[in-house]
Design an enzyme around this catalytic site. Sequence first.
Site, short mmCIF file in Angstrom:
data_model
loop_
_atom_site.label_atom_id
_atom_site.label_comp_id
_atom_site.label_asym_id
_atom_site.label_seq_id
_atom_site.Cartn_x
_atom_site.Cartn_y
_atom_site.Cartn_z
N HIS A 1 -6.61 -1.60 5.56
CA HIS A 1 -7.42 -1.86 6.76
C HIS A 1 -8.91 -2.03 6.47
CE1 HIS A 1 -7.56 2.57 6.43
NE2 HIS A 1 -8.72 2.51 7.09
N HIS A 2 -9.36 -1.73 5.24
CA HIS A 2 -10.76 -1.98 4.87
C HIS A 2 -10.90 -3.17 3.92
CE1 HIS A 2 -12.76 1.26 6.97
NE2 HIS A 2 -11.88 2.14 6.50
N HIS B 1 -9.86 7.00 0.45
CA HIS B 1 -8.93 7.39 1.52
C HIS B 1 -7.89 6.30 1.79
CE1 HIS B 1 -11.24 4.90 4.46
NE2 HIS B 1 -10.14 4.95 5.17
N HIS C 1 -3.31 4.92 10.01
CA HIS C 1 -4.10 4.20 9.01
C HIS C 1 -5.11 5.08 8.29
CE1 HIS C 1 -7.08 4.07 12.29
NE2 HIS C 1 -7.98 3.77 11.38
N ASP C 2 -5.56 6.15 8.93
CA ASP C 2 -6.58 7.01 8.32
C ASP C 2 -6.01 8.31 7.77
OD1 ASP C 2 -8.93 5.56 8.34
OD2 ASP C 2 -9.59 6.28 10.29
N ASP D 1 -9.78 -1.04 14.32
CA ASP D 1 -10.47 0.08 13.70
C ASP D 1 -11.98 -0.14 13.74
OD1 ASP D 1 -10.72 2.47 12.04
OD2 ASP D 1 -11.19 1.10 10.40
N LYS E 1 -7.78 10.06 5.01
CA LYS E 1 -9.05 10.76 5.23
C LYS E 1 -8.89 12.27 5.22
CE LYS E 1 -12.07 7.40 7.45
NZ LYS E 1 -12.84 7.03 8.66
#
Length: 455
Positions: free
Chosen positions: A380-381, A356, A327-328, A409, A331
């Site tokens: 996810h954010h 990101h 998921h990241d 998360d 980044k």
Amino acid sequence: MLHGRFSDAFPQDSERLVSLAEILSAFSYALDLTEGQPEGHCVRSCWIGTRIGQALGLPENDLWELYYTLLMKDLGCSSNAARICELYLADDHRFKHDYKFVDGNLGNVLKFVFTRTGTDAPFTRRVGAIANILKNGPEIARSLVETRCMRGADIARQLRFSDNVADGIAGLDEHWDGSGKPNGVAGDAIPLFSRVALLAQIVDIFWKANGREAACDEVKARTGSWFDPELCTAFLAIAGKDDFWTDLAAPDIEQQIFALEPAQQVTLVDEDYLDDIASAFGQVIDAKSPYTSGHSNRVGDYVDGICAHLGYADDRSRTLRRAAILHDIGKLGVSNLILDKPGKLDEEEWAIMRDHARHTTEILGRISIFEDMAAIAGAHHERLDGTGYPLGLDAVTISMDTRIISVCDFYDALVADRPYRGAMPREKALTIIKEEVGAAIDPRCFEALEAITEQ
């Protein structure tokens, strides 16, 4: 030779099989972000280096291993990013990008360091950083390269590649005349795949910045010092043809490198291998910052627990775990000056940080078998009340899969150390998350999280 090749073990028409080249070429775009390189750098380097290997008449299996050495040459690039920011008080992406144009001459190296170190830092910090580099510069440079190359080799082995590929990645920064790093080996003692990869990398960097003549001039200038003369001769012969550069600049370059993979060596990936690939790239992601060590796989573990609690089918839970681990990945495109900043981000920094999530969607979306994961992981954010990012989705449009990743998360971010605070105990973390239930967090997911984290 790859350990665990699946091309003969599974039917060719299986919907759950996908080309290894497709997966790793997509992930190479994440490595480009980390190195501050223009999009497609690893793909183009793979194309250039494989053409050199063909010109040398390498046998098919060697070409196959060279192909993946080139595509994955930057696997360890995230592991020294935080250290670069700390030592040079500089944006790791910009520093890495610009340093690639330095030819290794001591005077040019010192000029680069003096003009790039701490330019936006307070005077006393800048002076201290430069003094440290003057005193310890050679060992600092050697250790940064060693960290990057050894970590890349380790991850290559986790991706089931042979020692030939791993050693090729480990030797990427060694030079023909022995002036390279980390071990200062010279000549034929440097793995052939490393020699080709370094040459291909420099060709792409100078071509992309200044055109074909600049790339060829740089090869000629470094022949016998950085580069194996035999490889330079092979490259300059194929570079003398216009179609070499036309093909390199073509918009379908990624499809071209799929075609360059030796036909008898095409590798298809099954479910177990997909798990290994996701886990390996989770480690690439987490190596970017000392504050995220283990984060990706921990989020995957929490997702597993919630999926089991909610009665998810095993195959769907397995897919969602991969999305959670990755998921990241976006980044990797964020400088450690931002990721590791101890204070509040300013407006510009926050915009870069938010971006990101978009990068995650784009990278995973390049892979056909991960296409369903791309939107799930990249969201996810997002928040149920519609105030999240990057798309401002709301309760109507945010999937249950994304809601599960989001709460996991959130929880791991609270119970782990961050640059601006220490780790929180479980009870405090759950109290904070509970305040967001209904606004950001799904109540069923929160209840499941409470259940699986009970001690």
